[in-house]
Design a protein around this motif. Sequence first.
Motif, PDB file in Angstrom:
ATOM      1  N   THR A 263       1.997   5.410  -0.265  1.00  0.00           N
ATOM      2  CA  THR A 263       1.484   6.521   0.543  1.00  0.00           C
ATOM      3  C   THR A 263       2.259   7.894  -0.316  1.00  0.00           C
ATOM      4  O   THR A 263       3.271   7.318  -0.738  1.00  0.00           O
TER       5      THR A 263
ATOM      6  N   GLY B 267      -4.145   5.248  -8.191  1.00  0.00           N
ATOM      7  CA  GLY B 267      -4.759   4.743  -7.036  1.00  0.00           C
ATOM      8  C   GLY B 267      -4.473   5.740  -5.864  1.00  0.00           C
ATOM      9  O   GLY B 267      -5.676   5.680  -4.981  1.00  0.00           O
ATOM     10  N   LEU B 268      -3.554   6.330  -5.698  1.00  0.00           N
ATOM     11  CA  LEU B 268      -3.483   7.512  -4.641  1.00  0.00           C
ATOM     12  C   LEU B 268      -4.213   8.635  -4.969  1.00  0.00           C
ATOM     13  O   LEU B 268      -4.770   9.012  -3.968  1.00  0.00           O
TER      14      LEU B 268
ATOM     15  N   ARG C  58      -6.473  -0.368  -6.644  1.00  0.00           N
ATOM     16  CA  ARG C  58      -6.998  -0.637  -5.164  1.00  0.00           C
ATOM     17  C   ARG C  58      -7.331   0.484  -4.572  1.00  0.00           C
ATOM     18  O   ARG C  58      -6.780   1.280  -3.909  1.00  0.00           O
ATOM     19  N   PRO C  59      -8.800   1.052  -5.080  1.00  0.00           N
ATOM     20  CA  PRO C  59      -9.129   2.575  -4.675  1.00  0.00           C
ATOM     21  C   PRO C  59      -9.481   2.582  -3.228  1.00  0.00           C
ATOM     22  O   PRO C  59     -10.148   1.731  -2.727  1.00  0.00           O
ATOM     23  N   ALA C  60      -8.773   3.599  -2.473  1.00  0.00           N
ATOM     24  CA  ALA C  60      -9.025   3.832  -1.231  1.00  0.00           C
ATOM     25  C   ALA C  60     -10.169   4.813  -0.901  1.00  0.00           C
ATOM     26  O   ALA C  60     -10.418   5.018   0.331  1.00  0.00           O
ATOM     27  N   CYS C  61     -11.183   5.084  -1.955  1.00  0.00           N
ATOM     28  CA  CYS C  61     -12.156   6.177  -1.830  1.00  0.00           C
ATOM     29  C   CYS C  61     -13.288   5.518  -1.449  1.00  0.00           C
ATOM     30  O   CYS C  61     -13.371   4.249  -1.435  1.00  0.00           O
ATOM     31  N   PRO C  62     -14.166   6.149  -0.354  1.00  0.00           N
ATOM     32  CA  PRO C  62     -15.155   5.400   0.321  1.00  0.00           C
ATOM     33  C   PRO C  62     -16.087   4.679  -0.572  1.00  0.00           C
ATOM     34  O   PRO C  62     -16.808   3.600  -0.276  1.00  0.00           O
TER      35      PRO C  62
ATOM     36  N   ALA D 290       1.012  -1.277   0.089  1.00  0.00           N
ATOM     37  CA  ALA D 290      -0.034  -0.196   0.026  1.00  0.00           C
ATOM     38  C   ALA D 290       0.941   1.312   0.080  1.00  0.00           C
ATOM     39  O   ALA D 290       1.544   1.637   1.075  1.00  0.00           O
TER      40      ALA D 290
ATOM     41  N   GLY E  56      -7.583   7.990  -3.860  1.00  0.00           N
ATOM     42  CA  GLY E  56      -7.536   7.957  -2.341  1.00  0.00           C
ATOM     43  C   GLY E  56      -7.968   9.456  -1.676  1.00  0.00           C
ATOM     44  O   GLY E  56      -8.411   9.762  -0.691  1.00  0.00           O
ATOM     45  N   GLU E  57      -7.943  10.469  -2.613  1.00  0.00           N
ATOM     46  CA  GLU E  57      -8.048  11.891  -2.407  1.00  0.00           C
ATOM     47  C   GLU E  57      -9.664  12.265  -2.615  1.00  0.00           C
ATOM     48  O   GLU E  57     -10.134  13.418  -2.443  1.00  0.00           O
TER      49      GLU E  57
ATOM     50  N   THR F 207       0.045   3.050  -9.834  1.00  0.00           N
ATOM     51  CA  THR F 207       0.004   3.386  -8.353  1.00  0.00           C
ATOM     52  C   THR F 207      -0.211   4.953  -8.106  1.00  0.00           C
ATOM     53  O   THR F 207      -0.987   5.089  -7.152  1.00  0.00           O
TER      54      THR F 207
END
Length: 382
Positions: free
Chosen positions: A170, A213-214, A235-239, A168, A217-218, A210
């Motif tokens: 950052t 994907g970050l 690997r999307p980190a958005c809700p 993951a 996340g925004e 990469t």
Amino acid sequence: MTRSPAGPSLEAVRRRVVEDPQVNACDGDDRPAVVRAAAARAVRAEGLLLPAGELAGLVRELADDLTGLGPIEPLLRTPGVTDVLVNGPHEIWVERDGALERTTASFPDGDALRAAIHRVIGPLGLRLDRARPHVDARLADGSRLHAVLPPLAPHGPLVTIRRFAPVAHTWEGLAGDGAVPAEVAALLRAAVRDRRAVVCCGRTGTGKTTVLGLLLGEVDATERVVVVEDAAELRPACPHVVRLETRPANTEGAGEVTLRQLVREALRMRPDRIVVGEVRGVELVDVLQAMATGHEGCMTTLHARAADEALVRLEGMALLAGLPLDAARSQIAVCLDLLCVLGRDPASGARGVIEIAEMAGRGPDGALRTRQLWRRDDWVRP
């Protein structure tokens, strides 16, 4: 690879596993575990006395040979390996930490390599034969496999496997590595918050996925994101995210679902943003239409080495879809905002952002123009 008992003992173990009723009755996702259990039983039945570590290695080797890609499997488990390149049965390379190196792994012959390919694509309902001598597949761990058979590959089957690391990433980590300097990260993150359309460009293995994907996340929790991909790499980190994935044709040549079809489906799913893993063809027109009809903040990736090359590629895709050049340029100029170009340091193989450019409309000759916002001068593009 663990040294295995040679000769009749090993062949007897292999024969017992192949003939095991539980193995033959299982063809689902749990087949590797069933084969490993059968291999352990076969070793005991043959009376082989092996240390625990050597026994585990033998069982794993048999499972690799009977359910996976044989000698390729240990390479896929090796940390740092991002690509496995099979140039026929006797020549296998890997990319590790940005550098290519030849391995000692090999297949006995082309038939063994072909059989390994069929073992992994068969359960997926995919076809590979002389009538259709090429295939794309996604393996169980998410890796992407591409294979080509003779006569297209005259010197033997060719296999290319792209792995996707489970790490993951950052912004802080990429800044520490020098891949995405802090000022560049701030610029990209602000672009997402301002709902600007961003295209991540670069050659294979430069980190486009990469960074994309970050950026996902925004995205704010109040926004619904529809991600469309050929293979689930992001690997999307958005809700609030939903995913669509293309489907190749089955063995009868039916059932294919293309990226363009999925982009059109995405438009009916009440998206705030549409994210396409990679645009490479006529689906670009549908993405531009989505941007032009209020879906701001869309994002995608594109194979291109620089911002100017990216614009040429985008124009070419639009022309393939039937748009006149003037209309294509007008839509691109209006819909796209930011181009993030990634590359590699020729000296060290390190990867990272090399250029950030924003769209600057069209020039007097009608050509698309960009304005450079940031450039890495210490890496010289070969």
